[in-house]
Write a protein that holds these residues in place. Structure first.
Motif, PDB file in Angstrom:
ATOM      1  N   PRO A 138       8.189 -19.543 -15.681  1.00  0.00           N
ATOM      2  CA  PRO A 138       7.180 -18.499 -15.801  1.00  0.00           C
ATOM      3  C   PRO A 138       5.958 -19.001 -16.583  1.00  0.00           C
ATOM      4  N   TYR A 139       4.851 -18.305 -16.418  1.00  0.00           N
ATOM      5  CA  TYR A 139       3.576 -18.765 -16.956  1.00  0.00           C
ATOM      6  C   TYR A 139       3.597 -19.080 -18.456  1.00  0.00           C
ATOM      7  N   ALA A 180       3.597 -22.778 -24.100  1.00  0.00           N
ATOM      8  CA  ALA A 180       4.616 -23.114 -25.103  1.00  0.00           C
ATOM      9  C   ALA A 180       4.881 -24.613 -25.111  1.00  0.00           C
ATOM     10  N   ILE A 181       5.010 -25.199 -23.927  1.00  0.00           N
ATOM     11  CA  ILE A 181       5.292 -26.648 -23.840  1.00  0.00           C
ATOM     12  C   ILE A 181       4.079 -27.447 -24.313  1.00  0.00           C
ATOM     13  N   ARG A 182       2.900 -26.959 -23.929  1.00  0.00           N
ATOM     14  CA  ARG A 182       1.672 -27.663 -24.311  1.00  0.00           C
ATOM     15  C   ARG A 182       1.514 -27.665 -25.834  1.00  0.00           C
ATOM     16  N   SER A 183       1.767 -26.516 -26.473  1.00  0.00           N
ATOM     17  CA  SER A 183       1.551 -26.427 -27.923  1.00  0.00           C
ATOM     18  C   SER A 183       2.651 -27.128 -28.719  1.00  0.00           C
ATOM     19  N   SER A 184       3.756 -27.442 -28.079  1.00  0.00           N
ATOM     20  CA  SER A 184       4.847 -28.066 -28.823  1.00  0.00           C
ATOM     21  C   SER A 184       4.593 -29.546 -29.099  1.00  0.00           C
ATOM     22  N   GLY A 205       0.098 -27.810 -15.190  1.00  0.00           N
ATOM     23  CA  GLY A 205       0.928 -26.875 -14.430  1.00  0.00           C
ATOM     24  C   GLY A 205       0.361 -26.691 -13.044  1.00  0.00           C
ATOM     25  N   SER A 206       1.249 -26.341 -12.096  1.00  0.00           N
ATOM     26  CA  SER A 206       0.763 -26.080 -10.744  1.00  0.00           C
ATOM     27  C   SER A 206       1.651 -25.025 -10.088  1.00  0.00           C
ATOM     28  N   GLY A 207       1.044 -24.206  -9.240  1.00  0.00           N
ATOM     29  CA  GLY A 207       1.794 -23.181  -8.511  1.00  0.00           C
ATOM     30  C   GLY A 207       1.263 -23.090  -7.100  1.00  0.00           C
ATOM     31  N   LYS A 208       2.141 -22.703  -6.152  1.00  0.00           N
ATOM     32  CA  LYS A 208       1.712 -22.711  -4.755  1.00  0.00           C
ATOM     33  C   LYS A 208       1.591 -21.299  -4.185  1.00  0.00           C
ATOM     34  N   ASP A 257       2.331  -9.922 -10.641  1.00  0.00           N
ATOM     35  CA  ASP A 257       2.156 -10.242 -12.056  1.00  0.00           C
ATOM     36  C   ASP A 257       2.434 -11.727 -12.270  1.00  0.00           C
ATOM     37  N   TRP A 258       1.362 -12.536 -12.290  1.00  0.00           N
ATOM     38  CA  TRP A 258       1.532 -13.989 -12.438  1.00  0.00           C
ATOM     39  C   TRP A 258       1.667 -14.410 -13.895  1.00  0.00           C
ATOM     40  N   PHE A 259       0.999 -13.643 -14.780  1.00  0.00           N
ATOM     41  CA  PHE A 259       0.860 -14.127 -16.160  1.00  0.00           C
ATOM     42  C   PHE A 259       1.784 -13.413 -17.144  1.00  0.00           C
ATOM     43  N   ASN A 260       2.846 -12.813 -16.642  1.00  0.00           N
ATOM     44  CA  ASN A 260       3.769 -12.052 -17.481  1.00  0.00           C
ATOM     45  C   ASN A 260       3.034 -10.984 -18.284  1.00  0.00           C
ATOM     46  N   GLU A 261       2.218 -10.217 -17.555  1.00  0.00           N
ATOM     47  CA  GLU A 261       1.530  -9.074 -18.144  1.00  0.00           C
ATOM     48  C   GLU A 261       1.927  -7.870 -17.296  1.00  0.00           C
ATOM     49  N   PRO A 262       3.139  -7.344 -17.524  1.00  0.00           N
ATOM     50  CA  PRO A 262       3.683  -6.340 -16.598  1.00  0.00           C
ATOM     51  C   PRO A 262       2.925  -5.016 -16.575  1.00  0.00           C
ATOM     52  N   GLY A 263       2.111  -4.764 -17.594  1.00  0.00           N
ATOM     53  CA  GLY A 263       1.404  -3.486 -17.636  1.00  0.00           C
ATOM     54  C   GLY A 263       2.359  -2.388 -18.101  1.00  0.00           C
ATOM     55  N   PRO A 264       1.836  -1.177 -18.212  1.00  0.00           N
ATOM     56  CA  PRO A 264       2.689  -0.089 -18.726  1.00  0.00           C
ATOM     57  C   PRO A 264       3.838   0.205 -17.756  1.00  0.00           C
ATOM     58  N   ALA A 265       5.034   0.207 -18.271  1.00  0.00           N
ATOM     59  CA  ALA A 265       6.204   0.469 -17.418  1.00  0.00           C
ATOM     60  C   ALA A 265       6.363   1.970 -17.222  1.00  0.00           C
ATOM     61  N   ASN A 266       6.838   2.358 -16.062  1.00  0.00           N
ATOM     62  CA  ASN A 266       7.160   3.767 -15.846  1.00  0.00           C
ATOM     63  C   ASN A 266       8.681   3.912 -15.788  1.00  0.00           C
ATOM     64  N   ALA A 267       9.118   5.035 -15.393  1.00  0.00           N
ATOM     65  CA  ALA A 267      10.556   5.323 -15.449  1.00  0.00           C
ATOM     66  C   ALA A 267      11.360   4.420 -14.517  1.00  0.00           C
ATOM     67  N   TYR A 268      10.689   3.851 -13.511  1.00  0.00           N
ATOM     68  CA  TYR A 268      11.442   3.098 -12.501  1.00  0.00           C
ATOM     69  C   TYR A 268      11.290   1.580 -12.646  1.00  0.00           C
ATOM     70  N   GLY A 269      10.623   1.125 -13.693  1.00  0.00           N
ATOM     71  CA  GLY A 269      10.490  -0.317 -13.888  1.00  0.00           C
ATOM     72  C   GLY A 269       9.044  -0.681 -14.154  1.00  0.00           C
ATOM     73  N   PRO A 270       8.731  -1.993 -14.089  1.00  0.00           N
ATOM     74  CA  PRO A 270       7.366  -2.445 -14.379  1.00  0.00           C
ATOM     75  C   PRO A 270       6.401  -1.990 -13.298  1.00  0.00           C
ATOM     76  N   ALA A 271       5.126  -1.759 -13.722  1.00  0.00           N
ATOM     77  CA  ALA A 271       4.125  -1.307 -12.760  1.00  0.00           C
ATOM     78  C   ALA A 271       3.754  -2.409 -11.790  1.00  0.00           C
ATOM     79  N   LYS A 272       3.903  -3.680 -12.247  1.00  0.00           N
ATOM     80  CA  LYS A 272       3.545  -4.815 -11.384  1.00  0.00           C
ATOM     81  C   LYS A 272       4.799  -5.549 -10.939  1.00  0.00           C
ATOM     82  N   LEU A 273       4.643  -6.275  -9.838  1.00  0.00           N
ATOM     83  CA  LEU A 273       5.778  -7.018  -9.296  1.00  0.00           C
ATOM     84  C   LEU A 273       5.881  -8.381  -9.991  1.00  0.00           C
TER      85      LEU A 273
END
Lengths: 111, 900
Positions: free
Chosen positions: B152-153, B158-162, B170-173, B289-305
């Protein structure tokens, strides 16, 4: 007397031998040709020319003493024969006659 | 300082003894001088150069410097060998062609293995580059089956700062529509962090790579093109840097071109376009949700996928860093990563993997390795058969010369010299064959471009080149093997005494032992042919089985095209899709058209709410949104219950259909109708509790999912889902329908890239790439082997018949009929063929484990395949023996006795 005309390398080898007091071996002959003409004649061509000249009796050879700087191997000295000197002289005359009065023509051709 | 000994030794061997001291002494003197003036290295190089030139030049001037006598003899023998070979042009050409094909195939295979397994990606100092992976004991199937090479993003920072690595990238397709010079097309995009090319040690030769300013969310879009795309779309124009193009409806600027041989970090995904990593969120659907910013969650889970792990992190190890140090530092990262991640993999640990190993997934690597082994064995068999064919030819020829050779030996000729002539023949054949292998290997590598390796690796991206080292090894092996065969042939040829030679003039049939060697060679050829042809047959049967998976469906007329709504689909709207469906259904060339919403699938181990109970699915279960024309278009029949009513196709009270296999799972083997399934809604809306109203036939689109678990739901439930699948049932010419469909899409919305349409049959066939490849390669080699076998059988039987002419003539004179004489020859053919088939079946049994992995619903001992192949080979060998058998039946004793 052999009437075969001299090849290019044979000619150079004979002149080099003449310049080296009529007797020398392959290494100084090659060096002389290189220094005088600026040409790098193939080593094999010089050996082949020397063998041919010997067959034509224009040079004769003898084996010298072995020396340490040559890995204990002897030199083969070549001496210009009288026939070789005559052939060289004749060859030179042929060239001189051919070249006579050509300077103007040559310069014109170059321009 | 002594001159190079090896050079001096080699030259000495080429000189007359009387010249040796003079020339070597002169060279040593000059060498000594050069050591003093130019240094030792220069002098040694100079010596080598002059020694080689002298050896070569003096050898050419034999009139002045005599060649050694033995060399003259060898040259003469070579000349005689050429003359003998030219006298039998067809046999010579067949041997050369065989060797050329065998060596060429060996070179192509080895080069392919090297490109796919040994050096799959073009990075600098690969040993210092590592891919950071995550190993987890808990199931991560809900992420969609991604491999553990992707993180995950938050892991990147974390690896860079260590500070474990010198540099990290990093790369993603993700595929994106890219428009260059007004031509839009879906392109494989690799989103890479700033400095990516620098980290992998492959700086750009044209333009520059992404800077930190480019790699910001919302930054002006900068693009690096792959070399292939730069050449095909922009004609390799260096002034194209700075040129505007369009990426996903956004203006972008070309800033560089990737190195020509760089094909990404994964073999199965060669990028065509590179974009900055952080702009991925600007271009892709906002729900992701690429950057692990799920947004406000509602009763059924995260607002973003959540996208889960999508980032391949590459680090350049510090010089001298030990594995233990890196391992300890990565272990310390665990908590840091978890703090920024929503994945919650509590027991996950970071590890490093070799960047070249990570180019293929573990399963693909295993499959490719197995496949490479299978190919290597196939090629080795062909190489063997090539050498056997040449061996047979040499043997028959030297047997024919036995009398002549015996007389030569009696007259004082050296056996070594005579043997050298025969070996020289073999050597000549193999050298010419090796020369012919160069174009063959190029041709084979060019032909491989159309195929895919296991793991979905397209061969076209591997850019396989003929490896000179491999070529030298294969050619050397063939030359040695042929020389070995020639030694055997020479042994046979020289085994006769002059007494035997004189006796043979009386027409005595040669002893059986003399024919045994060549029979063994032909038996070997038949065995190899059987293995290769049956291998090809088994692969072909696999492809045939895969295509026959849906016997009730006409898969060749079902066309499918992936499209999308909104920005992903070039502005295509739901309304546009409705219009597209209407226009397609109005086309008389189309039986029916439908728009499907593929919701993707949940892998084995995923949980599902059935009748209020959480149950775990055991295989891939997919959800498909369907419209009212779907079943008609696909030709799917409702086998139980009924189809969805208008009310059930609505959002208010949705109903569902299930595939027969999924129905068995839901109903635990009983009738699934009336059961309820909870359907999760990723978009934050309320989950649906749908009731199953009908069961439809299984439709196999993935050859590995023979019991497809499919839940068919009303398309309206997923209106916000971006992907669409256009399904068309063509009435006639599918190519014409595909063209018309593309034109219709462009007519409705010119900004949308025309979709790529493929038939269901083609997509099933595409999954059988390795099998198709295997069938083609083994089939081609098998046919070649069979032809050589025929040639071998013919040569052996014909030569034996000629040797037995007087014996056959005597038999005829004693009352044997033509049929009986012919039967003698046929019996010999059948004996050899039976022995060859038995040996071949033994080889096939030994190789079964290797080929089994690649067979699809076919046993390696498939009776039909092995039977048809064996019968075909028997028929072919009998055909090859027909002419000698007929000739044997017509032998006349008087004529045979008159022959010299």
């Amino acid at each position: 007397m052999p009437r075969d005309s001299l090849g290019d390398v044979e000619h150079l080898v004979l002149v080099a031998l003449l310049r080296l007091d009529g007797e020398s071996y392959a290494v100084p002959i090659m060096r002389e040709i290189r220094q005088r003409t600026g040409r790098e004649v193939a080593r094999a061509a010089v050996y082949i020319a020397l063998r041919r000249l010997e067959v034509k009796a224009l040079v004769r050879s003898r084996i010298g003493e072995a020396t340490a700087d040559r890995g204990g191997r002897p030199k083969r000295f070549f001496t210009l024969t009288r026939a070789g000197a005559r052939q060289l002289s004749q060859s030179r005359e042929e060239f001189v006659r051919m070249w006579a009065d050509t300077e103007r023509l040559l310069q014109k051709a170059i321009r | 300082m002594r001159p190079p000994r090896l050079a001096a030794w080699l030259l000495a061997g080429r000189l007359r003894p009387e010249d040796r001291d003079e020339i070597l002494g002169d060279l040593a003197e000059d060498f000594d001088e050069r050591v003093g003036t130019r240094g030792e290295t220069f002098a040694r190089r100079w010596y080598w150069r002059h020694a080689i030139a002298l050896a070569w030049s003096l050898g050419l001037h034999a009139t002045v410097v005599d060649r050694p006598r033995d060399r003259l003899m060898v040259l003469d023998e070579l000349r005689f060998s050429v003359r003998r070979l030219v006298r039998q042009p067809w046999a010579t050409a067949a041997s050369i062609a065989t060797l050329a094909c065998a060596i060429g195939a060996a070179v192509a295979t080895s080069s392919l293995v090297s490109a796919a397994l040994v050096h799959p990606i073009a990075v600098a100092e690969a040993a210092r580059l590592a891919v950071i992976t995550e190993r987890s004991r808990t199931s991560r199937t809900w992420v969609g089956g991604r491999s553990s090479f992707e993180l995950p993003y938050p892991a990147l920072d974390a690896i860079r700062s260590s500070a474990i690595f010198d540099e990290v990238a990093g790369s993603g397709k993700w595929a994106e529509p890219v428009e260059i010079r007004g031509a839009p097309s879906d392109r494989r995009v690799l989103f890479v962090s700033a400095g990516f090319f620098h980290v992998i040690g492959r700086p750009l030769e044209v333009g520059r790579e992404f800077s930190l300013a480019d790699d910001q969310r919302g930054a002006p879009l900068a693009v690096v093109l792959s070399d292939a795309l730069w050449r095909s779309s922009l004609g390799a124009d260096r002034t194209a840097i700075g040129r505007p193009i369009v990426v996903h409806d956004r203006a972008a600027t070309v800033i560089g071109v990737a190195p020509a041989d760089f094909r990404g970090l994964e073999l199965a995904y060669p990028p065509e376009v590179y974009l900055p990593l952080n702009v991925i969120g600007d271009l892709t659907p906002p729900q992701l949700d690429w950057f692990n910013e799920p947004g406000p969650a509602n009763a059924y889970g995260p607002a973003k996928l959540p996208t889960g792990g999508w980032l391949r992190v590459v680090g350049r190890l510090r010089p001298g860093a030990t594995e233990a140090q890196v391992g300890a530092a990565l272990a310390a990262l665990r908590g840091v990563r978890l703090a920024g991640s929503t994945l919650g993999v509590a027991d996950g640990t970071f590890e490093t993997a070799d960047i070249e190993t990570a180019a293929l997934s573990d399963s693909a690597r295993t499959d490719v390795t197995r496949f490479a082994r299978l190919l290597a064995i196939t090629v080795a068999l062909l190489l063997t058969i090539g050498c056997l064919a040449v061996g047979t030819l040499l043997l028959v020829r030297s047997e024919g010369r036995r009398d002549e050779l015996a007389v030569c030996v009696a007259l004082g000729a050296s056996r070594t010299r005579l043997a050298a002539g025969i070996v020289g023949e073999g050597g000549l054949l193999s050298i010419v064959g090796a020369a012919g292998a160069v174009p063959v290997s190029w041709w084979l590598l060019a032909g491989l471009h159309a195929f895919r390796l296991p793991g979905g690796v397209p061969m076209s991206v591997l850019q396989v080149q003929v490896d000179l080292g491999t070529f030298a090894t294969a050619a050397g092996a063939a030359v040695l093997a042929t020389a070995a065969m020639a030694v055997v042939a020479a042994g046979v040829g020289l085994s006769a005494t002059v007494t035997e030679a004189l006796r043979s003039r009386a027409g005595v049939t040669p002893a059986v032992s003399r024919r045994r060697t060549r029979r063994m060679l032909v038996i070997g050829e038949i065995a190899v042919s059987l293995v290769l042809l049956s291998g090809a047959g088994l692969f072909a049967r696999s492809v045939q089985r895969a295509l026959a998976l849906d016997p009730a469906f006409d898969t060749s007329h079902l066309l499918m095209a992936n499209m999308a709504i909104g920005t992903m689909g070039g502005g295509f709207t739901d309304h546009d899709f409705d219009e597209l469906r209407d226009r397609l259904n109005a086309n008389p060339a189309i039986r029916s058209a439908s728009i499907e919403i593929p919701r993707g699938s949940a892998g084995p181990g995923s949980r599902m709410l059935i009748d209020g109970e959480v149950r775990t699915v055991t295989s891939d279960a997919s959800e498909i949104g369907i419209d009212n024309r779907y079943l008609t278009t696909m030709g799917l029949k409702v086998v139980r219950g009924r189809t969805l009513t208008t009310a059930e196709a609505s959002v208010d009270r949705p109903g569902a259909l299930v595939s027969a296999s999924f129905g068995r799972f839901v109903g635990r083997g009983e009738d699934p109708i009336g059961h309820h399934i909870g359907v999760l809604n990723w978009f934050g809306e309320r989950p649906y509790n749908v009731e199953i109203v009908g069961v439809v036939q299984d439709l196999i689109t993935d050859i590995h999912a023979l019991t497809p678990q499919v839940l068919y739901l009303p398309a309206r439930l997923f209106a916000r889902w971006p992907n669409r699948l256009v399904v068309i049932h063509a009435a006639g010419d599918v190519a014409a329908v595909a063209r018309e469909t593309r034109a219709t899409v462009t007519a409705i919305r010119p900004s949308t890239p025309p979709p790529v349409l493929a038939t269901l049959k083609a997509s099933v066939l595409a999954q059988m790439g390795p099998q198709e490849f295997g069938a083609t390669v083994m089939g081609a080699l098998g046919i070649m082997a069979a032809m050589l076998t025929l040639f071998g059988v013919f040569v052996v039987v014909e030569s034996t018949t000629v040797l037995r002419r007087r014996e056959l003539g005597v038999r005829a004179a004693l009352g044997a009929t033509s049929r009986q004489l012919g039967a003698l020859v046929v019996r010999e053919v059948l004996l050899m063929t039976t022995a060859g088939l038995a040996t071949g079946l033994l080889f096939a049994w030994l190789a079964a484990g290797l080929i089994r992995t690649f067979l699809y619903q076919v046993s390696p001992f498939d009776v039909t395949t092995l039977g048809v192949t064996s019968i075909s080979l028997v028929a072919l060998t009998l055909a090859a023996g027909a002419r000698p058998a007929l000739a044997a039946g017509r032998v006349n004793l008087a004529e045979a006795l008159r022959e010299p």
